[in-house]
Design an enzyme around this catalytic site. Structure first.
Site: not given
Ligand SMILES: O=c1[nH]c(=O)c2[nH]c(=O)[nH]c2[nH]1
Length: 289
Positions: A12, A57, A175, A223, A251
């Site tokens: 992998k 894998t 997170r 945001q 992510h």
């Molecule tokens: O900070 C984020 N803003 C989003 O608009 C968003 N949408 C999402 O799925 N995760 C996140 N995280």
């Protein structure tokens, strides 16, 4: 002359393993790109479709993540030796395994002269930009940076969002927040087309402010973090009229290690490269709403 199987190997490639050590408030991060490849007598898989000696894998991937938790990552070498040993042990017909590890280096974000506990900036790769537009009436200067990669290993949530029948995302109380920032700020047109300005000092100050604000602002969404960074820059720099951001939400998904009897309280993540959220915003001067 017959046709025979020549050299072969399999594994992998490019498991993006991110390990956070969070035993104390001062987190540590190791960020690896891990590729494994087994070699040995795997002829039957090629010539007879027989998988009985093939460690999938997918299993190699799971082991790479499980070993990040179980063995830990004190160094890429130590981790690679341990992972390779496990894969060899688990695959009787293998006579060798190659574990290739690339490590991305992260530095702590400096806030007031000290390295932050859980906010990091990736070493290298960032680019400083400027676009100057000149007419007979004056100059428009837009400066910025791109690929400034930052990450905080706590102090970020995303919850309370709009849901419909296609929403599967769970609320996240804690997170990883990571982005490769692109920011561009437009200077207020100055006398002499701004030629007397210390562009370098402003660049350094804006960059430091963006980093410090990212580090110290509790984030309820990327945001909100972008807006806070933009506000901090406009509050501190009268010579800047507005600032725009384009920030991919890089992510990091928590890896489910429960099938291997391991817990994972925010320690081992898979860094996904795509798709990514793309958050764009301009912060400007105007009437407060
Ligand atoms: O900070 C984020 N803003 C989003 O608009 C968003 N949408 C999402 O799925 N995760 C996140 N995280």
């Amino acid at each position: 002359m017959g046709i025979v199987l020549g050299p072969n190997r399999y594994g992998k490639a490019e498991n993006r393993v991110v390990r956070i050590v969070r035993d104390t408030e001062r987190h540590e991060i190791r960020d690896l790109n891990v590729s494994t490849s087994l070699r040995g007598d795997f002829a039957a898989a090629h010539t007879d479709g027989d998988q009985s000696q093939v460690l999938p894998t997918d299993t190699q991937k799971n082991t790479a993540f499980a070993w990040a938790k179980k063995h830990g990552i004190s160094s890429p070498e130590d981790y690679a030796l341990a992972l390779g040993g496990r894969l060899l042990a688990a695959t009787p017909v293998a006579d060798g395994v190659t574990v290739k590890v690339e490590e991305c280096a992260w530095d702590r974000i400096e806030v007031d002269g000290a390295g932050h506990d859980h906010a990091f900036v990736r070493r290298g790769g960032e680019v400083r930009t400027t676009t100057v537009d000149l007419t007979r009436d004056g100059a428009q200067v837009v400066s910025g940076l791109q690929d400034l990669v930052v990450l905080k290993s706590t102090g970020s949530e995303f919850k309370g969002f709009l849901r419909d029948e296609y929403t599967t995302l769970p609320d996240a109380d804690d997170r990883i927040l990571a982005t490769a920032m692109r920011a561009e700020w437009r200077y207020v047109p100055g006398a002499d087309a701004g030629s007397g300005r210390d562009w370098n000092a402003t660049y350094d100050a804006v960059r430091a402010l963006l980093l410090a604000t990212f580090a110290t602002t509790y984030s309820r969404a990327l945001q909100e973090t972008l807006y806070a960074m933009g506000r901090a820059v406009l509050e501190a720099h009268d010579e800047i009229a507005e600032i725009s951001f384009a920030a991919p939400n890089k992510h990091h998904f928590l890896v489910d290690l429960a099938p291997f009897g391991l817990d994972n309280p925010g320690e081992v993540f898979i860094a996904a490269d795509r798709p990514y959220g793309l958050i764009e915003a301009t912060v400007t001067r105007g009437e407060e709403r």
